[in-house]
Design a protein around this motif. Structure first.
Motif, PDB file in Angstrom:
ATOM      1  N   TYR A   1       0.813  -1.216   0.000  1.00 29.31           N
ATOM      2  CA  TYR A   1       0.000   0.000   0.000  1.00 29.31           C
ATOM      3  C   TYR A   1       0.847   1.267   0.000  1.00 29.31           C
ATOM      4  N   ARG A   2       1.918   1.291   0.761  1.00 30.60           N
ATOM      5  CA  ARG A   2       2.693   2.516   0.950  1.00 30.60           C
ATOM      6  C   ARG A   2       3.854   2.701  -0.036  1.00 30.60           C
ATOM      7  N   ILE A   3       4.076   1.736  -0.929  1.00 39.12           N
ATOM      8  CA  ILE A   3       5.202   1.948  -1.853  1.00 39.12           C
ATOM      9  C   ILE A   3       4.801   2.933  -2.941  1.00 39.12           C
ATOM     10  N   GLU A   4       5.799   3.606  -3.479  1.00 43.18           N
ATOM     11  CA  GLU A   4       5.544   4.606  -4.514  1.00 43.18           C
ATOM     12  C   GLU A   4       5.841   4.092  -5.910  1.00 43.18           C
ATOM     13  N   ASN A   5       6.689   3.065  -6.008  1.00 38.53           N
ATOM     14  CA  ASN A   5       7.003   2.500  -7.317  1.00 38.53           C
ATOM     15  C   ASN A   5       7.514   1.066  -7.148  1.00 38.53           C
ATOM     16  N   GLU A   6       7.571   0.354  -8.256  1.00 38.47           N
ATOM     17  CA  GLU A   6       7.976  -1.049  -8.215  1.00 38.47           C
ATOM     18  C   GLU A   6       9.420  -1.232  -7.749  1.00 38.47           C
ATOM     19  N   MET A   7      10.244  -0.238  -7.962  1.00 42.39           N
ATOM     20  CA  MET A   7      11.648  -0.333  -7.550  1.00 42.39           C
ATOM     21  C   MET A   7      11.756  -0.564  -6.045  1.00 42.39           C
ATOM     22  N   GLN A   8      10.854   0.016  -5.269  1.00 41.59           N
ATOM     23  CA  GLN A   8      10.880  -0.197  -3.825  1.00 41.59           C
ATOM     24  C   GLN A   8      10.618  -1.660  -3.481  1.00 41.59           C
ATOM     25  N   ALA A   9       9.770  -2.328  -4.248  1.00 38.19           N
ATOM     26  CA  ALA A   9       9.529  -3.749  -4.025  1.00 38.19           C
ATOM     27  C   ALA A   9      10.766  -4.566  -4.396  1.00 38.19           C
ATOM     28  N   LEU A  10      11.411  -4.192  -5.479  1.00 41.48           N
ATOM     29  CA  LEU A  10      12.642  -4.887  -5.873  1.00 41.48           C
ATOM     30  C   LEU A  10      13.739  -4.675  -4.842  1.00 41.48           C
ATOM     31  N   ASP A  11      13.778  -3.494  -4.233  1.00 43.95           N
ATOM     32  CA  ASP A  11      14.797  -3.190  -3.227  1.00 43.95           C
ATOM     33  C   ASP A  11      14.711  -4.089  -1.998  1.00 43.95           C
ATOM     34  N   ILE A  12      13.517  -4.600  -1.679  1.00 43.77           N
ATOM     35  CA  ILE A  12      13.414  -5.507  -0.528  1.00 43.77           C
ATOM     36  C   ILE A  12      13.685  -6.962  -0.925  1.00 43.77           C
ATOM     37  N   GLY A  13      14.014  -7.180  -2.202  1.00 39.11           N
ATOM     38  CA  GLY A  13      14.311  -8.535  -2.666  1.00 39.11           C
ATOM     39  C   GLY A  13      13.085  -9.319  -3.093  1.00 39.11           C
ATOM     40  N   LEU A  14      12.073  -8.630  -3.599  1.00 37.91           N
ATOM     41  CA  LEU A  14      10.828  -9.290  -3.969  1.00 37.91           C
ATOM     42  C   LEU A  14      11.037 -10.500  -4.871  1.00 37.91           C
ATOM     43  N   GLU A  15      11.920 -10.393  -5.848  1.00 37.18           N
ATOM     44  CA  GLU A  15      12.116 -11.514  -6.774  1.00 37.18           C
ATOM     45  C   GLU A  15      12.541 -12.777  -6.039  1.00 37.18           C
ATOM     46  N   ASP A  16      13.410 -12.649  -5.058  1.00 37.83           N
ATOM     47  CA  ASP A  16      13.827 -13.823  -4.277  1.00 37.83           C
ATOM     48  C   ASP A  16      12.648 -14.422  -3.517  1.00 37.83           C
TER      49      ASP A  16
END
Length: 137
Positions: free
Chosen positions: A78-93
């Motif tokens: 909910y609070r992310i501003e862009n997909e890069m923030q999800a990638l930064d937490i290691g979402l792909e892993d």
């Protein structure tokens, strides 16, 4: 499927029936529709011992079974501003791990979602009634 909040287990059973072997479930619904409540019930049904809660500020929670084995990841974007923030937490892993993944606000990371993810649409009908519908690509 329409259900009363005191019939939450029926909704959980139906979701698990629909999902089958898939382990990535995306939850769509307005704020307050009950996405986190539904995920908490799913974690409990799957044998989770952790008390489920929304990971709004940390983005991801881990849930374990009674043996301490990792059971599920619960994301709230909910609070992310862009997909890069999800990638930064290691979402792909996380997405390629062999465990359940429950994702709230998946529309924020649409292009990152695996093709085999199942979508659950939760609709607020009234204070005690919800409906859900499912979609799989």
């Amino acid at each position: 499927m329409t259900f009363q909040l005191n019939e939450l287990n029926k909704a959980v059973d139906r979701i698990l029936e629909f999902v089958g072997p898939e382990k990535t479930i995306c939850f769509y619904g307005q704020m307050g529709a009950g996405k986190t409540t539904l995920i908490k019930a799913l974690v409990k049904e799957l044998g989770g011992t952790d008390q489920g809660s929304s990971p709004t500020f940390g983005l991801v929670n881990e849930y374990h079974d009674q043996n301490g084995k990792l059971l599920a990841y619960h994301f709230d974007f909910y609070r992310i501003e862009n997909e890069m923030q999800a990638l930064d937490i290691g979402l792909e892993d996380y997405l390629y791990s062999n465990t359940w993944k429950f994702i709230e606000w998946p529309e924020k990371i649409e292009s990152l979602l695996p093709q085999e993810a199942v979508s659950v649409y939760l609709h607020f009908i009234d204070e005690n009634t919800r409906s859900i519908e499912f979609s799989a690509e």
